[in-house]
Structures are given as structure tokens and as C-alpha cells.
Design a protein around this motif. Structure first.
Motif, PDB file in Angstrom:
ATOM      1  N   VAL A  75      16.742   9.988  -2.740  1.00 46.84           N
ATOM      2  CA  VAL A  75      16.020   9.655  -1.513  1.00 46.84           C
ATOM      3  C   VAL A  75      14.520   9.564  -1.808  1.00 46.84           C
ATOM      4  CG1 VAL A  75      15.329  10.517   0.763  1.00 46.84           C
ATOM      5  CG2 VAL A  75      17.723  10.616   0.072  1.00 46.84           C
ATOM      6  N   GLY A  76      14.004  10.541  -2.574  1.00 46.90           N
ATOM      7  CA  GLY A  76      12.589  10.529  -2.923  1.00 46.90           C
ATOM      8  C   GLY A  76      12.205   9.315  -3.745  1.00 46.90           C
ATOM      9  N   LEU A  77      13.046   8.928  -4.697  1.00 48.05           N
ATOM     10  CA  LEU A  77      12.779   7.739  -5.507  1.00 48.05           C
ATOM     11  C   LEU A  77      12.775   6.484  -4.645  1.00 48.05           C
ATOM     12  CD1 LEU A  77      14.945   8.545  -8.669  1.00 48.05           C
ATOM     13  CD2 LEU A  77      12.441   8.380  -8.594  1.00 48.05           C
ATOM     14  N   GLU A  78      13.714   6.410  -3.693  1.00 46.52           N
ATOM     15  CA  GLU A  78      13.758   5.252  -2.815  1.00 46.52           C
ATOM     16  C   GLU A  78      12.530   5.201  -1.912  1.00 46.52           C
ATOM     17  OE1 GLU A  78      14.966   1.801  -0.916  1.00 46.52           O
ATOM     18  OE2 GLU A  78      15.591   2.710  -2.808  1.00 46.52           O
ATOM     19  N   ILE A  79      12.122   6.358  -1.375  1.00 43.82           N
ATOM     20  CA  ILE A  79      10.916   6.406  -0.544  1.00 43.82           C
ATOM     21  C   ILE A  79       9.708   5.948  -1.349  1.00 43.82           C
ATOM     22  CG2 ILE A  79       9.303   7.966   0.610  1.00 43.82           C
ATOM     23  CD1 ILE A  79      11.723   9.642   1.469  1.00 43.82           C
ATOM     24  N   ARG A  80       9.574   6.473  -2.562  1.00 45.15           N
ATOM     25  CA  ARG A  80       8.407   6.124  -3.376  1.00 45.15           C
ATOM     26  C   ARG A  80       8.423   4.653  -3.768  1.00 45.15           C
ATOM     27  NH1 ARG A  80       6.745   8.558  -9.210  1.00 45.15           N
ATOM     28  NH2 ARG A  80       4.698   7.560  -9.355  1.00 45.15           N
ATOM     29  N   ARG A  81       9.590   4.134  -4.117  1.00 37.82           N
ATOM     30  CA  ARG A  81       9.673   2.723  -4.496  1.00 37.82           C
ATOM     31  C   ARG A  81       9.298   1.825  -3.322  1.00 37.82           C
ATOM     32  NH1 ARG A  81      14.086  -0.736  -4.607  1.00 37.82           N
ATOM     33  NH2 ARG A  81      15.608   0.955  -4.486  1.00 37.82           N
ATOM     34  N   GLU A  82       9.800   2.165  -2.131  1.00 35.82           N
ATOM     35  CA  GLU A  82       9.486   1.355  -0.963  1.00 35.82           C
ATOM     36  C   GLU A  82       8.014   1.490  -0.569  1.00 35.82           C
ATOM     37  OE1 GLU A  82      11.463  -0.889   0.480  1.00 35.82           O
ATOM     38  OE2 GLU A  82      12.851  -0.405  -1.137  1.00 35.82           O
ATOM     39  N   MET A  83       7.407   2.675  -0.820  1.00 34.31           N
ATOM     40  CA  MET A  83       5.990   2.858  -0.545  1.00 34.31           C
ATOM     41  C   MET A  83       5.117   2.130  -1.564  1.00 34.31           C
ATOM     42  SD  MET A  83       5.942   6.916   0.490  1.00 34.31           S
ATOM     43  CE  MET A  83       4.160   6.994   0.602  1.00 34.31           C
ATOM     44  N   THR A  84       5.643   1.937  -2.774  1.00 39.23           N
ATOM     45  CA  THR A  84       4.868   1.296  -3.826  1.00 39.23           C
ATOM     46  C   THR A  84       4.818  -0.214  -3.662  1.00 39.23           C
ATOM     47  OG1 THR A  84       5.440   3.068  -5.369  1.00 39.23           O
ATOM     48  CG2 THR A  84       4.632   1.006  -6.330  1.00 39.23           C
ATOM     49  N   ASP A  85       5.978  -0.858  -3.544  1.00 37.50           N
ATOM     50  CA  ASP A  85       5.980  -2.318  -3.448  1.00 37.50           C
ATOM     51  C   ASP A  85       7.161  -2.834  -2.639  1.00 37.50           C
ATOM     52  OD1 ASP A  85       7.283  -2.873  -6.844  1.00 37.50           O
ATOM     53  OD2 ASP A  85       8.011  -1.718  -5.153  1.00 37.50           O
ATOM     54  N   GLY A  86       7.579  -2.063  -1.649  1.00 37.42           N
ATOM     55  CA  GLY A  86       8.723  -2.464  -0.844  1.00 37.42           C
ATOM     56  C   GLY A  86       8.409  -2.521   0.632  1.00 37.42           C
ATOM     57  N   GLN A  87       9.392  -2.122   1.449  1.00 37.81           N
ATOM     58  CA  GLN A  87       9.264  -2.230   2.902  1.00 37.81           C
ATOM     59  C   GLN A  87       8.202  -1.322   3.490  1.00 37.81           C
ATOM     60  OE1 GLN A  87      13.102  -2.734   5.216  1.00 37.81           O
ATOM     61  NE2 GLN A  87      13.841  -1.698   3.405  1.00 37.81           N
ATOM     62  N   LEU A  88       7.812  -0.283   2.775  1.00 34.28           N
ATOM     63  CA  LEU A  88       6.863   0.695   3.308  1.00 34.28           C
ATOM     64  C   LEU A  88       5.529   0.631   2.581  1.00 34.28           C
ATOM     65  CD1 LEU A  88       9.299   3.755   3.525  1.00 34.28           C
ATOM     66  CD2 LEU A  88       8.971   1.899   5.168  1.00 34.28           C
ATOM     67  N   SER A  89       5.211  -0.513   1.959  1.00 37.84           N
ATOM     68  CA  SER A  89       4.028  -0.603   1.108  1.00 37.84           C
ATOM     69  C   SER A  89       2.761  -0.999   1.861  1.00 37.84           C
ATOM     70  CB  SER A  89       4.273  -1.606  -0.032  1.00 37.84           C
ATOM     71  OG  SER A  89       4.588  -2.891   0.490  1.00 37.84           O
ATOM     72  N   SER A  90       2.867  -1.351   3.137  1.00 40.31           N
ATOM     73  CA  SER A  90       1.681  -1.689   3.916  1.00 40.31           C
ATOM     74  C   SER A  90       1.870  -1.196   5.340  1.00 40.31           C
ATOM     75  CB  SER A  90       1.453  -3.208   3.916  1.00 40.31           C
ATOM     76  OG  SER A  90       2.474  -3.876   4.641  1.00 40.31           O
ATOM     77  N   PHE A  91       0.759  -1.048   6.044  1.00 40.11           N
ATOM     78  CA  PHE A  91       0.838  -0.557   7.420  1.00 40.11           C
ATOM     79  C   PHE A  91       1.648  -1.516   8.284  1.00 40.11           C
ATOM     80  CE2 PHE A  91      -0.682  -0.493  11.810  1.00 40.11           C
ATOM     81  CZ  PHE A  91      -0.434   0.845  12.122  1.00 40.11           C
ATOM     82  N   ARG A  92       1.494  -2.815   8.044  1.00 40.26           N
ATOM     83  CA  ARG A  92       2.209  -3.796   8.849  1.00 40.26           C
ATOM     84  C   ARG A  92       3.718  -3.630   8.703  1.00 40.26           C
ATOM     85  NH1 ARG A  92       1.472 -10.384   8.521  1.00 40.26           N
ATOM     86  NH2 ARG A  92       2.967 -10.904  10.181  1.00 40.26           N
ATOM     87  N   GLN A  93       4.159  -3.304   7.477  1.00 41.96           N
ATOM     88  CA  GLN A  93       5.589  -3.144   7.247  1.00 41.96           C
ATOM     89  C   GLN A  93       6.111  -1.804   7.747  1.00 41.96           C
ATOM     90  OE1 GLN A  93       5.058  -3.999   2.987  1.00 41.96           O
ATOM     91  NE2 GLN A  93       6.679  -5.518   3.176  1.00 41.96           N
ATOM     92  N   ILE A  94       5.268  -0.780   7.656  1.00 44.14           N
ATOM     93  CA  ILE A  94       5.729   0.569   7.990  1.00 44.14           C
ATOM     94  C   ILE A  94       5.560   0.888   9.470  1.00 44.14           C
ATOM     95  CG2 ILE A  94       3.561   1.851   7.674  1.00 44.14           C
ATOM     96  CD1 ILE A  94       5.073   3.960   6.186  1.00 44.14           C
ATOM     97  N   ALA A  95       4.719   0.114  10.174  1.00 44.78           N
ATOM     98  CA  ALA A  95       4.339   0.487  11.536  1.00 44.78           C
ATOM     99  C   ALA A  95       5.531   0.562  12.485  1.00 44.78           C
ATOM    100  CB  ALA A  95       3.294  -0.496  12.069  1.00 44.78           C
ATOM    101  N   ALA A  96       6.311  -0.520  12.583  1.00 42.87           N
ATOM    102  CA  ALA A  96       7.405  -0.548  13.561  1.00 42.87           C
ATOM    103  C   ALA A  96       8.464   0.518  13.278  1.00 42.87           C
ATOM    104  CB  ALA A  96       8.037  -1.940  13.613  1.00 42.87           C
ATOM    105  N   PRO A  97       9.046   0.572  12.064  1.00 40.82           N
ATOM    106  CA  PRO A  97      10.017   1.643  11.806  1.00 40.82           C
ATOM    107  C   PRO A  97       9.371   3.018  11.824  1.00 40.82           C
ATOM    108  CG  PRO A  97       9.560   0.424   9.792  1.00 40.82           C
ATOM    109  CD  PRO A  97       8.941  -0.348  10.906  1.00 40.82           C
ATOM    110  N   GLY A  98       8.068   3.089  11.519  1.00 40.40           N
ATOM    111  CA  GLY A  98       7.388   4.384  11.544  1.00 40.40           C
ATOM    112  C   GLY A  98       7.290   4.955  12.944  1.00 40.40           C
ATOM    113  N   PHE A  99       6.845   4.129  13.898  1.00 38.14           N
ATOM    114  CA  PHE A  99       6.800   4.575  15.294  1.00 38.14           C
ATOM    115  C   PHE A  99       8.199   4.926  15.793  1.00 38.14           C
ATOM    116  CE2 PHE A  99       2.639   2.277  15.619  1.00 38.14           C
ATOM    117  CZ  PHE A  99       1.892   3.353  16.075  1.00 38.14           C
ATOM    118  N   ALA A 100       9.176   4.096  15.438  1.00 38.09           N
ATOM    119  CA  ALA A 100      10.552   4.350  15.875  1.00 38.09           C
ATOM    120  C   ALA A 100      11.064   5.672  15.330  1.00 38.09           C
ATOM    121  CB  ALA A 100      11.452   3.203  15.424  1.00 38.09           C
ATOM    122  N   ALA A 101      10.799   5.936  14.042  1.00 39.88           N
ATOM    123  CA  ALA A 101      11.251   7.188  13.424  1.00 39.88           C
ATOM    124  C   ALA A 101      10.577   8.392  14.070  1.00 39.88           C
ATOM    125  CB  ALA A 101      10.970   7.164  11.924  1.00 39.88           C
TER     126      ALA A 101
END
Length: 400
Positions: A75-101
Motif C-alpha cells: 500500500v505504501g509503495l502504491e501511495i508513493r508511486r502515485e504521489m511521484t508520477d501517478g494519480q496523486l502527483s499534482s493538486f489537480r489530480q489529488i483534489a477531488a478524491p482527496g476531498f471525497a476521502a
């Protein structure tokens, strides 16, 4: 650090989705076996086996405090990978699922607290309904096949990853009974050494594996839950071929061994003595209502409000009915909810109530989510966007 090519990232994400779906199905089967075993003629042997001492931990302790470290590492590797260059790598990408979570964590916790605020012992379970089981949720989505677009799976995955990160923080901060400062300091020193190896260009998976075992031993002794060692290790290993090889090597073990063993060790519950009154206890109501109602209200309400206020854009390829279906599926809290319930109530009379509530809430959430999506999703998996959505996609107007 060398950026991962987009096509490789996409292939890795699809592989992750497939593995989570398979892991969810394996987890469901293992949980069903545990329920049958714990209510069959060999039920006593089942519970004795889990309590059997095996060196420094009982059998169920090796599953929850040992093998689950591998799950948290992936889970940690997936979080880090997505934060590095995936779905969670920018505020625009993380904003909607972030607020929802965030909404999906706060509302269920408040609902549980509302039912249990009068008893500090019961209130310890406030975090049980805050987590979403990504494996179980994706396994449920697989029932609808191609009627579910990849955009919905990606959104649900991103939401659940952020949700997992929040659950990890909750475990670290609120489910630590005591602290052994020398052991905690030793764990920090191991992390520093592993990070130093990373910066020095060491790319041997075995070097980080040996360091991870030492880190786990230090965290186990420190009083912080040992699964946090898996997350800490994920954030110090190199996120290049080393991290990819580690994640790929662990994937099958987590899918086909760790998750099924977790389900087998934690889903056992004696059903013979249940009565209607057992479904009306404050803990039962707090967890079940938190999952079935709190999760969708929090998830859907947070993203609806953030879009209405113009903080985020409507996720591409999705409609409000589909987002509500995803919000309903977020009430499937099986793995992490059982895990937190074990941390809060292990060996107490409340633990069976928690298990029953998690089972009930997760099954109801799965059924409601699937029925909703089955009736609202077109057979070809595509929607005609509403007028407001079409205007936004053409660049007219603000999100509404």
C-alpha cells in the motif's frame, strides 16, 4: 530519479487494479471459510489455533502484526508511486478524491461517536468505519464487467489510496498503547540508514528487505503498531526498478497468501448465540450506520460541495450517478475496519460486535452500490454528459 514512461505507469496501474480485484475475491472466499469453520463442529480448534503461541507472537499475531506488514508495504509503495508520477502527483489530480476521502472519514467517525460518546471504552472504536477496502470494492465492481468505465475504477482507487493513507495516520497516532523511546529511536535510525543507502545508489532489494526486518523488530518493540514499519520502508526504498521489483515480487504473495490468511484469521465469528438485540448495540449501530450511510454521505457530499464551490473540477469521464455509486461502495470497509477493530478491542466482548457490524455494513454497502450502478450505468459503459458537464468540458463556465 528517472521518470516512469506513461504507458508503463498505465500498465502498472491496470496490473494493480487486477491484483486488487483478485485479492478481494480471495479475501471473500477466505472470510467465508472462517465464518463456516468458526460455527462448525471444529470451532474450538479454530479459535485455539489462532491463540497458539509461536515464538514471540500467537498465530493470529503473526498474521496481523507480521504478514500484514507486507500488505502495508505494498500500500505504501502504491501511495508513493502515485504521489511521484501517478494519480496523486499534482493538486489537480489529488483534489477531488482527496476531498471525497476526507469527507468519507470524518462523517462515519462522527456517526460512531454519536452512538458511543457516553462510553470511553466503546468510543475507542471511532476509527473502525472510516476506511474503505479497495480490494473488496474493486472485486465488487468486477461483477458489473464493462458496464463500469475505467475512469470510475481509477477514481475509486485514488480515493481508497488516500483513505488508506489516512487510516495509516490514524493507526500511528491513536492506536499506540505505549512508547518505548529507545526502540522508537532505533527504528528511526534504521530508516535513516536505509534512506542513506537509497541516496548512495544502493539498488539491492535484499539490502532493503534485511533492513525492513530489522525495522519491523524495532517498531514492534517500540509500541507503535508494527505494520507502520511497512509504510516507513515504502518511503525510503528507491522508487525506480528497486521499488518496482519489490512491489511486483510482493504482489502475488499479498494477493494469494497475506489477504486470505488475514480473512481466515479475523473473520471468525460465532453466530449461534446472536439475537435481534445484538444488532441494536451502540457499537453495532455506530459501525454499520457509519459504513452504510456515513461513507456515502461523506464521500458524495464532500465532492459535491467542493465542485459546487469551484475548488475542484468534476472528474473526467464520470457523472453524478456514478460518483454516488462509488460513494456507496466506499462503505465496504472489510480489511482495514477489521484491522482497526482488532487494535481497539482485541480480546474484549466488544470485538465480536465490531466484526458483525463490519460484515453487515460491508455487505449492505456492496449490494446497494452494485444495484445502484447496475440501474444507472449504461450497458456500453459510456454516458451522455449532462448539459452542465458538456459546457465545462468545452471550456464554458465554472464547475457547478
Amino acid at each position: 530519479m528517472t521518470a516512469t514512461p506513461p504507458n508503463r505507469r498505465y500498465a502498472a496501474l491496470l496490473a494493480f487494479l487486477r491484483s486488487q480485484t483478485a485479492g478481494g475475491l480471495a479475501l471473500i472466499i477466505a472470510a467465508a471459510v472462517a465464518l463456516v469453520w468458526s460455527n462448525a463442529s471444529g470451532a474450538d480448534q479454530y479459535f485455539r489455533l489462532l491463540a497458539t503461541p509461536l515464538w514471540i507472537l500467537p498465530v493470529d499475531g503473526w498474521v496481523n502484526d507480521g504478514l500484514m506488514v507486507l500488505f502495508f508495504l505494498t500500500v505504501g509503495l502504491e501511495i508513493r508511486r502515485e504521489m511521484t508520477d501517478g494519480q496523486l502527483s499534482s493538486f489537480r489530480q489529488i483534489a477531488a478524491p482527496g476531498f471525497a476521502a476526507l469527507g468519507g472519514m470524518v462523517v462515519p467517525a462522527l456517526i460512531f461517536a454519536g452512538f458511543n460518546h457516553a462510553d470511553p471504552a466503546r468510543l475507542r472504536g471511532w476509527a473502525v468505519p472510516v476506511a474503505t477496502d479497495i480490494a473488496f470494492a474493486l472485486a465488487a465492481l468486477s461483477v458489473l464487467g464493462r458496464r463500469v468505465p475505467i475512469a470510475l475504477k481509477l477514481f475509486l482507487t485514488a480515493l481508497a489510496i488516500i483513505d488508506d493513507l489516512g487510516a495509516i495516520v490514524v493507526i500511528a497516532l491513536f492506536y499506540t498503547a505505549r512508547l518505548d523511546l529507545p526502540a522508537l529511536l532505533a527504528a528511526c535510525m534504521v530508516c535513516a540508514v536505509l534512506y542513506g543507502l537509497n541516496r548512495a545508489g544502493v539498488r539491492s532489494v535484499w539490502a532493503y528487505a534485511v533492513g525492513g526486518v530489522l525495522l519491523w523488530a524495532c517498531v514492534l518493540r517500540s509500541g507503535v503498531h508494527p505494520t507502520i514499519a511497512g509504510v516507513a520502508l515504502a518511503f525510503v526504498v528507491p522508487m525506480d526498478d528497486t521499488g518496482d521489483r519489490m512491489e511486483a515480487g510482493l504482489g502475488h504473495w499479498v494477493t494469494w497468501m497475506v489477504l486470505p490468511l488475514f480473512g481466515l484469521a479475523n473473520a471468525g465469528l460465532r453466530l449461534g448465540g446472536l439475537s435481534p438485540a445484538d444488532f441494536g448495540t451502540p457499537v453495532m449501530l455506530g459501525v454499520a450506520v457509519g459504513l452504510v450511510a456515513g461513507k456515502p454521505i461523506g464521500v458524495f457530499g464532500a465532492i459535491w460541495l467542493s465542485v459546487r464551490l469551484g475548488w475542484v473540477r468534476m472528474p473526467a469521464g464520470l457523472t453524478w450517478p456514478r460518483l454516488f455509486g462509488a460513494a456507496l461502495l466506499c462503505g465496504i470497509g472489510f480489511t482495514m475496519s477489521l484491522f482497526i477493530g482488532d487494535l481497539g478491542f482485541h480480546g474484549t466482548p466488544i470485538q465480536p460486535e465490531v466484526k458483525l457490524a463490519v460484515f453487515t455494513g460491508s455487505v449492505i454497502s456492496a449490494v446497494l452500490g452494485l444495484v445502484w450502478l447496475a440501474f444507472t450505468a449504461p450497458a456500453n459503459g459510456t454516458d451522455t454528459p449532462a448539459r452542465g458537464d458538456r459546457r465545462r468540458r468545452q471550456g464554458h463556465g465554472r464547475p457547478s
